[in-house]
Design an enzyme around this catalytic site. Structure first.
Site, short mmCIF file in Angstrom:
data_model
loop_
_atom_site.label_atom_id
_atom_site.label_comp_id
_atom_site.label_asym_id
_atom_site.label_seq_id
_atom_site.Cartn_x
_atom_site.Cartn_y
_atom_site.Cartn_z
N CYS A 100 -3.77 -12.68 4.08
CA CYS A 100 -4.11 -11.52 4.90
C CYS A 100 -5.31 -10.84 4.26
O CYS A 100 -5.27 -10.49 3.08
CB CYS A 100 -2.95 -10.56 5.03
SG CYS A 100 -1.61 -10.77 3.85
N GLU A 176 -5.39 -0.95 9.95
CA GLU A 176 -6.04 -2.16 10.45
C GLU A 176 -5.63 -2.49 11.89
O GLU A 176 -4.53 -2.18 12.33
CB GLU A 176 -5.65 -3.37 9.58
CG GLU A 176 -6.01 -3.22 8.12
CD GLU A 176 -5.57 -4.39 7.27
OE1 GLU A 176 -6.26 -4.68 6.28
OE2 GLU A 176 -4.53 -5.02 7.60
#
Length: 292
Positions: A100, A176
């Site tokens: 990630c 995000e």
């Protein structure tokens, strides 16, 4: 916060930076340029990784930026997990999905996806970034991967303060819009970068569920926990269909979630926001709807 936020497009002519996967964590904080967004995933500029992740009174949830999450499965359908290194500045020592990270501004070929890239499901920018970071974090050779085998499923908007690591006044966190990428391939060699990854393992769904029980004592990234609880079981149980059909693809939605209570707060004293906002939108729509 002093932002160096410049309007950026996928056709940016900026020269590709000299990105070195052996830079220090501090170097990455100052040299990586995250892609800044509005709430609808439109690019509004860019700022370095440090600025993008600082929680403060001025920016209680830092700056909204683009991310990706890779879920890499082997031929047996087991998911590759990683444990983030203790030296990581944000969310160290937590178990999470395969990889990630962030697509970055200023690269050639570009890592900045456009609305058209999302609408047609190609998202080559996020996929290029995924290959770059799989190499950096896990030592998976780019030559061993096929960019066209990555399956873009949907987007997740979340935030989380890293109060578990840095205490109730944590200056760090994530905010995000995360592009979810699935990939399956057998026989990949994994050689983790010691400053990025402390451990890794392939697990079945049942093994993951056992690992995530509170009595295990293991820490988990907030984004991974949200994905597991809301989506992953369905995607994983239908893994072949997920990878080869459009059954679980949602290119239009941006799913929005606040973190669980242990990841609220931080230096910006941030509380519930996304779930409240979504509820308010629904209630407003219902109030304005014509009566039967």
């Amino acid at each position: 916060i002093q932002l160096r936020a410049i309007m950026a497009t996928a056709d940016s002519s900026a020269a590709a930076p000299q990105w070195d996967k052996n830079m220090s964590q501090e170097d990455f904080m100052y040299k990586d340029e995250c892609i800044l967004l509005d709430k609808d995933d439109n690019v509004v500029g860019h700022a370095n990784k440090k600025i993008s992740h600082v929680f403060s009174g001025e920016a209680p949830r830092a700056l909204l930026h683009r991310a990706f999450s890779v879920f890499l499965f082997d031929g047996q359908g087991r998911l590759l997990l990683q444990k983030r290194a203790a030296s990581k500045i944000t969310f160290p020592n937590v178990w999470t999905n395969t990889c990630c990270s962030h697509p970055l501004y200023g690269f050639t070929p570009t890592e900045v996806d456009t609305p058209d890239d999302v609408a047609n499901g190609t998202t080559m920018g996020a996929k290029r970034a995924a290959i770059r970071k799989l190499d950096h974090e896990l030592g998976i050779s780019p030559a061993a991967l096929d960019i066209n085998k990555f399956k873009f499923l949907t987007r997740l908007h979340y935030w989380a303060a890293d109060v578990v690591t840095h205490g109730t006044e944590a200056p760090w966190g994530e905010h995000e819009i995360d592009y979810i990428l699935f990939y399956q391939q057998d026989g990949l060699e994994v050689k983790p970068h010691p400053e990025e990854v402390d451990d890794f393992k392939y697990v079945t769904l049942e093994e993951l569920q056992e690992m995530m029980k509170p009595e295990s004592g293991l820490l988990w990234s907030p984004w991974f926990r949200i994905i597991v609880e809301r989506f992953l079981v369905h995607w994983w149980k239908d893994l072949t269909e997920t990878l080869t059909t459009e059954k679980h693809v949602d290119l239009k939605s941006i799913h929005r979630f606040d973190p669980t209570a242990e990841h609220m707060g931080g230096a910006g004293k941030a509380g519930a926001w996304l779930d409240v906002t979504e509820e308010a939108k629904v209630n407003d729509a219902l109030a304005k709807a014509p009566s039967a």
